[in-house]
Structure formats: structure tokens, C-alpha cells
Design a protein around this motif. Structure first.
Motif, PDB file in Angstrom:
ATOM      1  N   LYS A 274       0.821  -1.211   0.000  1.00 19.33           N
ATOM      2  CA  LYS A 274       0.000   0.000   0.000  1.00 19.33           C
ATOM      3  C   LYS A 274       0.855   1.261   0.000  1.00 19.33           C
ATOM      4  N   GLY A 275       2.143   1.078   0.258  1.00 15.22           N
ATOM      5  CA  GLY A 275       3.046   2.220   0.377  1.00 15.22           C
ATOM      6  C   GLY A 275       4.115   1.906   1.402  1.00 15.22           C
ATOM      7  N   ALA A 276       4.735   2.934   1.913  1.00 12.40           N
ATOM      8  CA  ALA A 276       5.790   2.754   2.907  1.00 12.40           C
ATOM      9  C   ALA A 276       5.195   2.609   4.301  1.00 12.40           C
ATOM     10  N   ALA A 277       5.836   1.774   5.100  1.00 16.70           N
ATOM     11  CA  ALA A 277       5.438   1.597   6.499  1.00 16.70           C
ATOM     12  C   ALA A 277       6.707   1.526   7.332  1.00 16.70           C
ATOM     13  N   MET A 278       6.608   2.025   8.588  1.00 18.20           N
ATOM     14  CA  MET A 278       7.805   2.025   9.422  1.00 18.20           C
ATOM     15  C   MET A 278       7.475   1.581  10.839  1.00 18.20           C
ATOM     16  N   THR A 279       8.480   0.968  11.466  1.00 19.50           N
ATOM     17  CA  THR A 279       8.377   0.582  12.864  1.00 19.50           C
ATOM     18  C   THR A 279       9.773   0.266  13.374  1.00 19.50           C
ATOM     19  N   GLY A 280      10.005   0.517  14.656  1.00 18.63           N
ATOM     20  CA  GLY A 280      11.300   0.175  15.236  1.00 18.63           C
ATOM     21  C   GLY A 280      11.976   1.347  15.939  1.00 18.63           C
ATOM     22  N   ASP A 281      13.038   1.031  16.655  1.00 18.97           N
ATOM     23  CA  ASP A 281      13.819   2.053  17.357  1.00 18.97           C
ATOM     24  C   ASP A 281      14.412   3.038  16.364  1.00 18.97           C
ATOM     25  N   CYS A 282      14.396   4.324  16.728  1.00 18.06           N
ATOM     26  CA  CYS A 282      14.775   5.383  15.803  1.00 18.06           C
ATOM     27  C   CYS A 282      15.957   6.194  16.337  1.00 18.06           C
ATOM     28  N   GLU A 283      16.905   6.499  15.454  1.00 20.15           N
ATOM     29  CA  GLU A 283      18.059   7.329  15.799  1.00 20.15           C
ATOM     30  C   GLU A 283      17.729   8.820  15.754  1.00 20.15           C
ATOM     31  N   LEU A 284      16.598   9.175  15.168  1.00 18.77           N
ATOM     32  CA  LEU A 284      16.230  10.569  14.908  1.00 18.77           C
ATOM     33  C   LEU A 284      17.306  11.268  14.080  1.00 18.77           C
ATOM     34  N   CYS A 285      17.904  10.517  13.145  1.00 19.44           N
ATOM     35  CA  CYS A 285      18.909  11.107  12.250  1.00 19.44           C
ATOM     36  C   CYS A 285      18.253  11.931  11.157  1.00 19.44           C
ATOM     37  N   LEU A 286      16.951  11.714  10.928  1.00 13.82           N
ATOM     38  CA  LEU A 286      16.145  12.430   9.943  1.00 13.82           C
ATOM     39  C   LEU A 286      16.514  12.119   8.505  1.00 13.82           C
ATOM     40  N   ALA A 287      17.261  11.036   8.276  1.00 10.11           N
ATOM     41  CA  ALA A 287      17.614  10.665   6.903  1.00 10.11           C
ATOM     42  C   ALA A 287      16.361  10.410   6.082  1.00 10.11           C
ATOM     43  N   CYS A 288      15.355   9.780   6.679  1.00  8.64           N
ATOM     44  CA  CYS A 288      14.140   9.439   5.940  1.00  8.64           C
ATOM     45  C   CYS A 288      13.330  10.672   5.582  1.00  8.64           C
ATOM     46  N   ILE A 289      13.046  11.491   6.569  1.00 11.72           N
ATOM     47  CA  ILE A 289      12.159  12.637   6.346  1.00 11.72           C
ATOM     48  C   ILE A 289      12.820  13.728   5.510  1.00 11.72           C
ATOM     49  N   GLN A 290      14.117  13.912   5.675  1.00 10.96           N
ATOM     50  CA  GLN A 290      14.808  14.955   4.916  1.00 10.96           C
ATOM     51  C   GLN A 290      15.047  14.558   3.464  1.00 10.96           C
ATOM     52  N   ASN A 291      15.154  13.273   3.198  1.00 13.26           N
ATOM     53  CA  ASN A 291      15.527  12.821   1.853  1.00 13.26           C
ATOM     54  C   ASN A 291      14.400  12.192   1.049  1.00 13.26           C
ATOM     55  N   CYS A 292      13.214  12.062   1.607  1.00 13.46           N
ATOM     56  CA  CYS A 292      12.092  11.508   0.843  1.00 13.46           C
ATOM     57  C   CYS A 292      11.838  12.383  -0.383  1.00 13.46           C
ATOM     58  N   PRO A 293      11.947  11.831  -1.585  1.00 15.59           N
ATOM     59  CA  PRO A 293      11.799  12.650  -2.804  1.00 15.59           C
ATOM     60  C   PRO A 293      10.445  13.347  -2.913  1.00 15.59           C
ATOM     61  N   GLN A 294       9.422  12.794  -2.288  1.00 17.12           N
ATOM     62  CA  GLN A 294       8.068  13.352  -2.393  1.00 17.12           C
ATOM     63  C   GLN A 294       7.638  14.109  -1.139  1.00 17.12           C
ATOM     64  N   LYS A 295       8.531  14.199  -0.165  1.00 21.18           N
ATOM     65  CA  LYS A 295       8.195  14.826   1.124  1.00 21.18           C
ATOM     66  C   LYS A 295       6.949  14.174   1.730  1.00 21.18           C
ATOM     67  N   ALA A 296       6.866  12.861   1.559  1.00 22.09           N
ATOM     68  CA  ALA A 296       5.705  12.129   2.052  1.00 22.09           C
ATOM     69  C   ALA A 296       5.826  11.765   3.535  1.00 22.09           C
ATOM     70  N   ILE A 297       7.018  11.880   4.092  1.00 27.60           N
ATOM     71  CA  ILE A 297       7.225  11.580   5.511  1.00 27.60           C
ATOM     72  C   ILE A 297       7.173  12.879   6.291  1.00 27.60           C
ATOM     73  N   ARG A 298       6.375  12.892   7.353  1.00 30.89           N
ATOM     74  CA  ARG A 298       6.155  14.098   8.155  1.00 30.89           C
ATOM     75  C   ARG A 298       6.393  13.816   9.639  1.00 30.89           C
ATOM     76  N   PHE A 299       6.733  14.872  10.363  1.00 28.05           N
ATOM     77  CA  PHE A 299       6.813  14.754  11.814  1.00 28.05           C
ATOM     78  C   PHE A 299       5.401  14.707  12.394  1.00 28.05           C
ATOM     79  N   ARG A 300       5.216  13.894  13.383  1.00 24.31           N
ATOM     80  CA  ARG A 300       3.982  13.932  14.151  1.00 24.31           C
ATOM     81  C   ARG A 300       4.046  15.096  15.133  1.00 24.31           C
ATOM     82  N   THR A 301       2.907  15.610  15.502  1.00 19.36           N
ATOM     83  CA  THR A 301       2.819  16.610  16.560  1.00 19.36           C
ATOM     84  C   THR A 301       2.231  15.928  17.788  1.00 19.36           C
ATOM     85  N   ASP A 302       3.019  15.880  18.848  1.00 18.89           N
ATOM     86  CA  ASP A 302       2.606  15.196  20.073  1.00 18.89           C
ATOM     87  C   ASP A 302       2.930  16.116  21.248  1.00 18.89           C
TER      88      ASP A 302
END
Length: 337
Positions: A274-302
Motif C-alpha cells: 500500500k506504500g511505505a510503512a515504518m516501525t522500530g527504534d529510531c536514531e532521529l537522524c532524519l535521513a528518511c524525512i529529509q531525503n524523501c523525494p516526495q516529502k511524504a514523511i512528516r513529523f507527528r505533533t505530540d
């Protein structure tokens, strides 16, 4: 009757008798032959020796080998590692070394380059240096940051020294700050932070094998301790949340290109049909969100998590070091290789 062999028959002249005329000729010939042979041998040896001299001179001293271990999310540290490298340098990605289970490294000089998160190393870098065995005559560390370094150099010195890997040289380097909740990436990309000059100074220090740790003030130590308390971070762990806790994927924007799968140094992403899915411990390196070609990854607001309470400063802006490509970061971080 036994015949006693004469001195001549034995092959040598009589002890005190003079040679006959033919013997003197043979002796002279033998001496000339011996001298000629000796001269030939000495000449050959001299020629061989003279032939070796230029080879030795050309070979010179063995050049120092340098090994640089790096961790990168948006390319800043990979750029620094490349700038500190020469023809005899090997660059190794820490995520790839973790994936391979490699922990013993040996070279004349070994360096570590990583970004600081809340003045601390990424969790993976921390665990890596605690398990690694570095064998080198000189060790150096360059820590990149965007806004405040505070006690970063002292923190690294403490972590690495306790792990049995003390460093001879530790310096910090200010670069673009890629922390999306706190900074506008368009503004950061346009700032002049004197990176070439500062990096050149650090490169010169390392080339000279300077022994130095960047000093830390009492005010910086207190400010770091206050930040840990405000964000509820364990100083022995640093940032280490769950990826699904920090990010969300905009299904309408995701084109299932799969770039995120190779960008994450922990292998948290996969394509589920259906698309991309993620789970697991995170380094918060932001490689995914900064480099997504479509800017499809967003920060949650919590609002329950202080560093996620405000969302992104500029959701339309993303950052990657101008000298580094998307493929560079994928090769550095992919856990699927």
C-alpha cells in the motif's frame, strides 16, 4: 709398492720448491683469471647496487594509512569525512559496520565523524564505540552541530574513554542545523557558517597530529544538564524513540519509490503493498524525512513529548548537504545490502 703423491699431483705447488717455467705460466694465467673473475663479480655487484639505489629512492617512506568511520543522516558528516580523506584513506559507514558485525579496526590514524543530537552522539554511534576496538597511533573525532554544541566534546571523551578508546583530538564543527521542529531548512541552507575555513583548520590540526580536546565551560555543562531534564532524556542513551512515534506517512504523497527503505540506518522502513510503512527504534537522524523525494514523511505533533510538541518549523522545506546525493546516503545507511 705404494706411490706417494707429489705436491703437483695433489694439485698444489711444493711447499718450498720453485715452479717450473710451465708452472709459472699456469700460475700467472690462474692469477689473471682469478683477478678477472673477481673484477667481473665486483663490477656486477656494483652495477646491481647502483641499480637498486634509484628504486629505494623512488620508493621513499610508507605513507600513513587513515581510516574514517562516519554516521550521516543528511550528508553533512559524509561531506566532512570526504574532505578529511586523502588517497590513503578508507571511509567506512558506521551503520554498515554494525550491519556486518565488524568491530576491530586498525590503521595509522583512525577518525570518527558524527552529528551531535542534544549535544550527544547518535545512539548507534554510542553503542558502536563501546564495542569497537580501535588500533591506531593517532585517533581523532569531529562532531558536527547546527546551533549549540555545549558539552559535546567532553561527552564523547567520557564515552570513548570508558570504552577503552580514548581520542587524541576532539573538535566540533558548526554546519546547517537539520532539526526540522526547531529550524527552517531554507534559512539554514542560506546561512554562511564559514564551513570551508573551519574544516580547513581542523584538517590542518589532524595532519599535524595535534593533541587537543575542545574545551567545555561550566555554563555549557549546566545548560546541557538542564536540556536533558527538560526533554526527559537519559544521558546514557540520548535520543532513542520509536520511529512510528515520531513520523507519519502521507499516503497521498507517497509514490512507493522505496527510497526510505535504504535511507534508514536501522532498517525501519518497508513497502507493504500500500506504500511505505515504518516501525522500530529510531536514531532521529532524519535521513528518511529529509531525503524523501516526495516529502511524504512528516513529523507527528505530540504535545506529550516536548521535542515533538511544535511539529515542523517549515513543512515545505527539506535539507541535504549540497555535496552529497540521495544515493550516497542510501549506500551509507542501507541495511538491505
Amino acid at each position: 709398492m705404494n706411490k706417494k703423491l707429489s705436491d703437483r699431483e695433489k694439485g698444489g705447488p711444493p711447499g718450498n720448491a720453485p715452479y717450473g717455467s710451465s708452472d709459472r705460466g699456469n700460475a700467472r694465467m690462474n692469477r689473471r683469471g682469478a683477478l678477472k673473475r673477481m673484477g667481473s663479480l665486483m663490477g656486477a655487484a656494483a652495477l646491481a647496487s647502483s641499480a637498486l639505489l634509484p628504486l629505494t629512492a623512488c620508493k621513499g617512506k610508507r605513507r600513513r594509512t587513515r581510516l574514517i568511520l562516519y554516521f550521516t543522516g543528511t550528508g553533512n558528516c559524509l561531506h566532512v569525512a570526504r574532505r578529511l580523506a586523502d588517497a590513503d584513506t578508507e571511509l567506512l559507514s558506521i551503520p554498515q559496520m554494525v550491519r556486518e558485525g565488524r568491530c576491530i579496526f586498525e590503521a595509522d590514524e583512525i577518525g570518527v565523524v558524527y552529528p551531535i543530537y542534544m549535544h550527544m552522539p547518535p545512539h548507534m554511534v554510542r553503542r558502536f564505540i563501546q564495542r569497537a576496538k580501535l588500533k591506531a597511533g593517532y585517533t581523532f573525532a569531529v562532531l558536527t552541530y547546527g546551533a549549540r554544541k555545549l558539552s559535546a566534546a567532553e561527552i564523547w571523551d567520557d564515552i570513548s574513554r570508558r570504552a577503552g578508546n580514548p581520542f587524541d583530538y576532539i573538535a566540533t564543527l558548526v554546519m546547517a542545523d537539520n532539526w526540522l521542529p526547531g529550524f527552517d531548512m531554507d534559512e539554514q541552507a542560506g546561512m554562511d557558517k564559514n564551513i570551508p575555513e573551519n574544516l580547513g583548520r581542523i584538517a590542518g590540526d589532524i595532519a599535524a597530529r595535534k593533541l587537543w580536546h575542545e574545551p567545555v565551560s561550566d555554563l555549557e555543562r549546566r545548560t546541557h544538564a538542564e536540556a536533558l531534564q527538560r526533554f526527559g532524556l537519559d544521558p546514557e542513551v540520548g535520543f532513542f524513540p520509536k520511529s512510528e512515534q515520531c513520523f507519519r506517512i502521507d499516503a497521498a504523497a507517497c509514490v512507493q519509490c522505496g527510497a526510505c527503505v535504504d535511507l534508514c540506518p536501522r532498517g525501519n522502513y518497508e513497502m507493504d503493498g500500500k506504500g511505505a510503512a515504518m516501525t522500530g527504534d529510531c536514531e532521529l537522524c532524519l535521513a528518511c524525512i529529509q531525503n524523501c523525494p516526495q516529502k511524504a514523511i512528516r513529523f507527528r505533533t505530540d504535545t506529550g513529548i516536548p521535542y515533538l510538541a511544535r511539529g515542523e518549523k517549515n513543512p515545505a522545506a527539506r535539507y541535504r548537504n549540497e555535496h552529497i546525493t540521495l544515493l550516497d546516503i542510501q549506500r551509507a545507511n542501507s541495511q538491505k545490502l
